[in-house]
Design an enzyme around this catalytic site. Sequence first.
Site, PDB file in Angstrom:
ATOM      1  N   ASP A   1       1.247   1.390   1.528  1.00 22.01           N
ATOM      2  CA  ASP A   1       0.566   2.009   0.387  1.00 22.01           C
ATOM      3  C   ASP A   1      -0.950   1.881   0.545  1.00 22.01           C
ATOM      4  O   ASP A   1      -1.439   0.925   1.152  1.00 22.01           O
ATOM      5  CB  ASP A   1       1.028   1.314  -0.909  1.00 22.01           C
TER       6      ASP A   1
ATOM      7  N   HIS B   1      -3.787   9.136   5.463  1.00 21.44           N
ATOM      8  CA  HIS B   1      -2.438   9.154   6.041  1.00 21.44           C
ATOM      9  C   HIS B   1      -2.523   9.141   7.574  1.00 21.44           C
ATOM     10  O   HIS B   1      -1.725   8.485   8.237  1.00 21.44           O
ATOM     11  CB  HIS B   1      -1.670  10.400   5.577  1.00 21.44           C
TER      12      HIS B   1
ATOM     13  N   SER C   1       8.967   9.170   0.261  1.00 23.12           N
ATOM     14  CA  SER C   1      10.032   8.935  -0.724  1.00 23.12           C
ATOM     15  C   SER C   1      10.509  10.265  -1.302  1.00 23.12           C
ATOM     16  O   SER C   1       9.812  11.282  -1.217  1.00 23.12           O
ATOM     17  CB  SER C   1       9.520   8.034  -1.854  1.00 23.12           C
TER      18      SER C   1
ATOM     19  N   LEU D   1      13.182  -3.480  19.422  1.00 24.70           N
ATOM     20  CA  LEU D   1      12.988  -3.277  17.981  1.00 24.70           C
ATOM     21  C   LEU D   1      13.617  -1.964  17.507  1.00 24.70           C
ATOM     22  O   LEU D   1      13.457  -0.930  18.159  1.00 24.70           O
ATOM     23  CB  LEU D   1      11.483  -3.232  17.693  1.00 24.70           C
TER      24      LEU D   1
ATOM     25  N   ARG E   1       5.330  -3.301  -7.045  1.00 21.97           N
ATOM     26  CA  ARG E   1       6.584  -2.716  -7.528  1.00 21.97           C
ATOM     27  C   ARG E   1       7.362  -2.202  -6.327  1.00 21.97           C
ATOM     28  O   ARG E   1       6.835  -2.123  -5.216  1.00 21.97           O
ATOM     29  CB  ARG E   1       6.308  -1.583  -8.528  1.00 21.97           C
ATOM     30  N   LEU E   2       8.624  -1.824  -6.594  1.00 27.70           N
ATOM     31  CA  LEU E   2       9.505  -1.436  -5.487  1.00 27.70           C
ATOM     32  C   LEU E   2       9.554   0.077  -5.252  1.00 27.70           C
ATOM     33  O   LEU E   2       9.952   0.520  -4.168  1.00 27.70           O
ATOM     34  CB  LEU E   2      10.922  -1.960  -5.710  1.00 27.70           C
ATOM     35  N   SER E   3       9.193   0.866  -6.274  1.00 28.03           N
ATOM     36  CA  SER E   3       9.137   2.319  -6.096  1.00 28.03           C
ATOM     37  C   SER E   3      10.402   2.889  -5.436  1.00 28.03           C
ATOM     38  O   SER E   3      10.314   3.664  -4.471  1.00 28.03           O
ATOM     39  CB  SER E   3       7.894   2.709  -5.283  1.00 28.03           C
TER      40      SER E   3
HETATM   41  C1  FPP Z   1       1.358   5.837   0.217  1.00 23.28           C
HETATM   42  O1  FPP Z   1      -0.038   5.809   0.125  1.00 23.28           O
HETATM   43  C2  FPP Z   1       1.702   6.367   1.520  1.00 23.28           C
HETATM   44  C3  FPP Z   1       2.520   7.416   1.733  1.00 23.28           C
HETATM   45  C4  FPP Z   1       3.200   8.154   0.658  1.00 23.28           C
HETATM   46  C5  FPP Z   1       2.741   7.909   3.084  1.00 23.28           C
HETATM   47  C6  FPP Z   1       2.896   6.847   4.095  1.00 23.28           C
HETATM   48  C7  FPP Z   1       2.781   7.434   5.427  1.00 23.28           C
HETATM   49  C8  FPP Z   1       2.118   6.872   6.448  1.00 23.28           C
HETATM   50  C9  FPP Z   1       1.498   5.555   6.401  1.00 23.28           C
HETATM   51  C10 FPP Z   1       2.061   7.534   7.748  1.00 23.28           C
HETATM   52  C11 FPP Z   1       3.442   7.633   8.267  1.00 23.28           C
HETATM   53  C12 FPP Z   1       3.466   7.755   9.676  1.00 23.28           C
HETATM   54  C13 FPP Z   1       4.529   8.195  10.346  1.00 23.28           C
HETATM   55  C14 FPP Z   1       4.547   7.967  11.764  1.00 23.28           C
HETATM   56  C15 FPP Z   1       5.663   8.868   9.709  1.00 23.28           C
HETATM   57  P1  FPP Z   1      -0.725   6.671  -1.014  1.00 23.28           P
HETATM   58  O2  FPP Z   1      -1.052   8.007  -0.460  1.00 23.28           O
HETATM   59  O3  FPP Z   1       0.134   6.694  -2.230  1.00 23.28           O
HETATM   60  O4  FPP Z   1      -2.018   5.846  -1.268  1.00 23.28           O
HETATM   61  P2  FPP Z   1      -2.792   5.735  -2.646  1.00 23.28           P
HETATM   62  O5  FPP Z   1      -1.893   4.954  -3.582  1.00 23.28           O
HETATM   63  O6  FPP Z   1      -4.016   4.990  -2.281  1.00 23.28           O
HETATM   64  O7  FPP Z   1      -3.063   7.122  -3.126  1.00 23.28           O
END
Ligand code: FPP
Length: 258
Positions: free
Chosen positions: A33, A50, A78, A144, A207-209
Amino acid sequence: MFKKLFTQKQSQLEDGELAVTGTVPSHIAIIMDGNGRWATKRALPRIAGHHEGMKTVRKITRYANDLGVKVLTLYAFSTENWSRPKKEVEFLMRLPEEFLGTYLPELIEQNVRVQTMGDFASLPEHTQRAVQKAVDSTRENTGLILNFALNYGSRAEILHAVKAITQAVNDGKLSPSDITEQCITEHLMTRDLIEPDLLIRTSGEVRLSNFMLWQLAYTEFWFTDVLWPDFDENCLREAIQVYQTRSRRYGGLEEPTK
Ligand code: FPP
């Protein structure tokens, strides 16, 4: 030190500051997150966060594999993330392609096995193709397990299990007395995995979301204010060191003997 670590196929990790002594959790699950906030702090578009988060995935996968972690589950998208702006969703759906397009050769070299859990069929075809290729070409790997939770929601997963069990009862393949905790566990998407030992959530959210609600029943939790793009080997090592101080009694008075 980092460079040295990255050039090692099977890192020894005995001598450097990134070494971990003691028990390493077998299964680590991470709610990644804070990508959006990382970008906003830099006056960048959210997707830049991202993209940076994707690089952290690479870094943490390598380190977890070097430490001997058996399963690393990462919450990448999600079932609720579809409600984000279309452009952001499209970008997130391209990330697995970019990640695997760039890093699949090194994942193979590191003996990492790629898996996913979630509603795979509802992903865009281009995402499915990239992920399926990685799953197929790492199937025999024994290092892994890198398990991406992609279009994953725990309630949907449990609902699916309940329906499958109900169907089996209706078909006479199961009787109501067969419905045990073990039975439910075996109908979840994680049926072939051990339960997470350690859950990490970054960015200060606690939280677990809708993440692995059943599987996390006895998991140790560790939260950090660090935003996912800034999360690094030292953060993971700290999480593991805190984990090692926990006494896991599973509701009893003593830790079970292994
Ligand atoms: C939450 O941060 C993050 C996500 C919903 C996406 C997570 C994805 C990645 C870390 C990249 C995934 C990489 C691969 C290889 C699939 P947010 O956008 O909700 O952050 P914020 O709460 O600061 O807005």
